[in-house]
Design a protein around this motif. Structure first.
Motif, PDB file in Angstrom:
ATOM      1  N   THR A   1       0.833  -1.188   0.000  1.00 30.84           N
ATOM      2  CA  THR A   1       0.000   0.000   0.000  1.00 30.84           C
ATOM      3  C   THR A   1       0.866   1.235   0.000  1.00 30.84           C
ATOM      4  N   ARG A   2       0.244   2.374   0.031  1.00 30.41           N
ATOM      5  CA  ARG A   2       0.966   3.625   0.091  1.00 30.41           C
ATOM      6  C   ARG A   2       1.469   3.841   1.506  1.00 30.41           C
ATOM      7  N   PRO A   3       2.751   4.020   1.701  1.00 26.30           N
ATOM      8  CA  PRO A   3       3.294   4.185   3.051  1.00 26.30           C
ATOM      9  C   PRO A   3       2.709   5.408   3.741  1.00 26.30           C
ATOM     10  N   GLY A   4       2.324   5.230   4.996  1.00 24.53           N
ATOM     11  CA  GLY A   4       1.836   6.328   5.808  1.00 24.53           C
ATOM     12  C   GLY A   4       0.389   6.691   5.581  1.00 24.53           C
ATOM     13  N   THR A   5      -0.326   5.931   4.766  1.00 22.22           N
ATOM     14  CA  THR A   5      -1.728   6.231   4.515  1.00 22.22           C
ATOM     15  C   THR A   5      -2.573   5.018   4.862  1.00 22.22           C
ATOM     16  N   SER A   6      -3.876   5.110   4.623  1.00 18.68           N
ATOM     17  CA  SER A   6      -4.799   4.008   4.894  1.00 18.68           C
ATOM     18  C   SER A   6      -5.606   3.694   3.646  1.00 18.68           C
ATOM     19  N   PRO A   7      -4.968   3.231   2.601  1.00 15.69           N
ATOM     20  CA  PRO A   7      -5.691   2.926   1.374  1.00 15.69           C
ATOM     21  C   PRO A   7      -6.280   1.524   1.418  1.00 15.69           C
ATOM     22  N   TYR A   8      -7.397   1.360   0.751  1.00 17.62           N
ATOM     23  CA  TYR A   8      -8.028   0.049   0.657  1.00 17.62           C
ATOM     24  C   TYR A   8      -8.483  -0.184  -0.772  1.00 17.62           C
ATOM     25  N   ARG A   9      -8.166  -1.333  -1.284  1.00 21.75           N
ATOM     26  CA  ARG A   9      -8.665  -1.718  -2.599  1.00 21.75           C
ATOM     27  C   ARG A   9      -9.983  -2.430  -2.427  1.00 21.75           C
ATOM     28  N   TYR A  10     -10.906  -2.164  -3.329  1.00 22.34           N
ATOM     29  CA  TYR A  10     -12.168  -2.879  -3.297  1.00 22.34           C
ATOM     30  C   TYR A  10     -12.601  -3.179  -4.715  1.00 22.34           C
ATOM     31  N   CYS A  11     -13.474  -4.158  -4.856  1.00 23.84           N
ATOM     32  CA  CYS A  11     -13.947  -4.601  -6.166  1.00 23.84           C
ATOM     33  C   CYS A  11     -15.327  -4.028  -6.420  1.00 23.84           C
ATOM     34  N   LEU A  12     -15.476  -3.353  -7.545  1.00 18.40           N
ATOM     35  CA  LEU A  12     -16.758  -2.757  -7.892  1.00 18.40           C
ATOM     36  C   LEU A  12     -17.799  -3.808  -8.252  1.00 18.40           C
ATOM     37  N   LYS A  13     -17.358  -4.943  -8.789  1.00 15.43           N
ATOM     38  CA  LYS A  13     -18.297  -5.978  -9.207  1.00 15.43           C
ATOM     39  C   LYS A  13     -18.718  -6.865  -8.037  1.00 15.43           C
ATOM     40  N   CYS A  14     -17.752  -7.287  -7.225  1.00 23.37           N
ATOM     41  CA  CYS A  14     -18.066  -8.159  -6.088  1.00 23.37           C
ATOM     42  C   CYS A  14     -18.508  -7.381  -4.853  1.00 23.37           C
ATOM     43  N   LYS A  15     -18.201  -6.076  -4.812  1.00 20.90           N
ATOM     44  CA  LYS A  15     -18.539  -5.228  -3.674  1.00 20.90           C
ATOM     45  C   LYS A  15     -17.916  -5.754  -2.384  1.00 20.90           C
ATOM     46  N   VAL A  16     -16.627  -6.014  -2.449  1.00 19.61           N
ATOM     47  CA  VAL A  16     -15.884  -6.505  -1.288  1.00 19.61           C
ATOM     48  C   VAL A  16     -14.541  -5.788  -1.240  1.00 19.61           C
ATOM     49  N   TRP A  17     -13.952  -5.746  -0.032  1.00 19.35           N
ATOM     50  CA  TRP A  17     -12.591  -5.269   0.131  1.00 19.35           C
ATOM     51  C   TRP A  17     -11.637  -6.326  -0.429  1.00 19.35           C
ATOM     52  N   LYS A  18     -10.581  -5.864  -1.085  1.00 21.40           N
ATOM     53  CA  LYS A  18      -9.628  -6.777  -1.708  1.00 21.40           C
ATOM     54  C   LYS A  18      -8.324  -6.766  -0.927  1.00 21.40           C
ATOM     55  N   PRO A  19      -8.001  -7.851  -0.240  1.00 21.80           N
ATOM     56  CA  PRO A  19      -6.704  -7.936   0.451  1.00 21.80           C
ATOM     57  C   PRO A  19      -5.557  -8.018  -0.546  1.00 21.80           C
TER      58      PRO A  19
END
Length: 375
Positions: free
Chosen positions: A147-165
């Protein structure tokens, strides 16, 4: 003639959807039927031609025939069992965990806006349509490393509507996100991911052993047939020849692919990550794959993370992963090499600084060009 009646158009859409589903089911069914047919035929040829005809009748060694038959049946069963377990278990998905589902995607997208200084980082580190910056991340379930250092970014899927680890990708063929996705295998008509990768490796191992066993046994009697010039008094069995050819083809192809797959396991690298590192497809892929492999924990630890921490898990198709949000082996979080991760963060920060300088230089050039036009 233009069809504009809503009922006629709806019937056409339903017919096309039904046809697409039928074609999809045939595509998914073909590899299973092909594998089952070849697997059953090889066992039939081994038992009828080698065990019964060659060993029991001609050589008059029923004990050896029984032993060869038992080994062949065991390897045959393990090949079939591991194959269908790969399909049944599946790779696993964030959708399996209610805690990772996004309840209101529209509200999330409306309330999540990246600060301007992170726009360049979006292009560097993630999908612009699947990255979101939030003040309250679900840190109690998901630890993010790439991820981006020092931030709190989260990837998510628009189709599945879930957070992506980390290491999670959306498969367009399966139409779902897959945890630690390795690849989509057409011979299983499913994705190889966190929960079924061990079974996939074991299936390759058992197919290699089964085809190698059939290859050796059939080769022995083919050699004996030509060495003792038995063709002068009898005929060569075509089943024995076909068994030799099929076994040779599967032994070579599956053996090479199996060794490559195990090599990836020892490096703790998925096929997708290997392709990114090898070919550097696109700017986004090359930037993600640059730097050290932070998931490489050493050959033994890498093997254990996929195959289990005991030799029983390595040999037998026994599941050790769990689809429990509280379990440490659920495929959501990955253990990383801290030193490699720190090096990766430094590389990302250097790339961010370079992007910032390039952006300032580009803006400066645009300002000079604007002044020249005004003059």
């Amino acid at each position: 003639m233009l069809i504009t009646h809503p009922r006629v158009m709806l019937m056409n859409v339903q017919w096309m959807d039904a046809t697409a589903r039928f074609c999809g089911s045939l595509t998914s069914l073909f590899p299973k039927v092909f594998f089952s047919t070849v697997n059953i035929w090889t066992l039939y040829a081994l038992l009828s031609e080698v065990c019964y005809n060659q060993i029991s009748l001609q050589s008059e060694r029923p004990g050896v025939a029984i032993l060869v038959g038992l080994i062949g049946v065991f390897l045959h069963v393990m090949c079939a069992y591991t194959y269908f377990m790969v399909v049944i278990v599946g790779g696993g998905s964030p959708s399996d965990f209610p805690e990772l589902r996004i309840r209101n995607l529209d509200s999330l997208k409306a309330n999540s806006q990246d600060p301007p200084e992170f726009q360049e980082q979006d292009q560097l580190l993630g999908d612009t349509e699947a990255d979101v910056y939030r003040d309250v991340p679900p840190t109690q379930w998901v630890d993010f490393h790439i991820t981006r250092p020092g931030t709190s970014p989260y990837r998510y899927c628009l189709k599945c509507k879930v957070w992506k680890p980390d290491r999670c990708h959306h498969c367009s063929s399966c139409n779902r996100c897959v945890l630690r996705m390795d690849h989509h295998c057409p011979w299983f008509a499913t994705c190889i991911g966190y929960h079924n990768q061990k079974l996939f490796i074991q299936n390759l191992m058992y197919i290699g052993m089964y085809s190698g066993f059939c290859l050796v046994v059939s080769a022995v009697y083919l050699f004996s047939f030509f060495h003792h010039q038995e063709y002068e008094a009898g005929y060569l069995s075509l089943r024995l020849v076909f068994l030799f050819i099929v076994s040779l083809v599967f032994f070579v192809t599956i053996g090479v692919f199996g060794m490559f797959s195990m090599w990836l396991v020892f490096r703790n690298t998925t096929t997708i990550e290997f392709q990114d590192q090898r070919w550097s497809w696109g700017d986004k892929a090359s930037s993600r794959s640059s730097g050290p492999n932070i998931f490489d924990l050493g050959a033994r630890n890498n093997w254990v993370s996929v195959m289990g921490n005991h030799w029983v898990y390595w040999v037998l198709p026994v599941q050790f992963t769990q689809k429990d949000i509280a379990s440490p082996v659920n495929g959501i979080n990955s253990v990383v090499d801290e030193e490699a991760y720190d090096e990766w963060c430094q590389s990302v920060r250097a790339q961010e600084q370079l992007n910032k300088q390039l952006r300032e230089y580009r803006d400066g050039l645009r300002g000079v060009e604007g002044e020249d036009r005004n003059v």
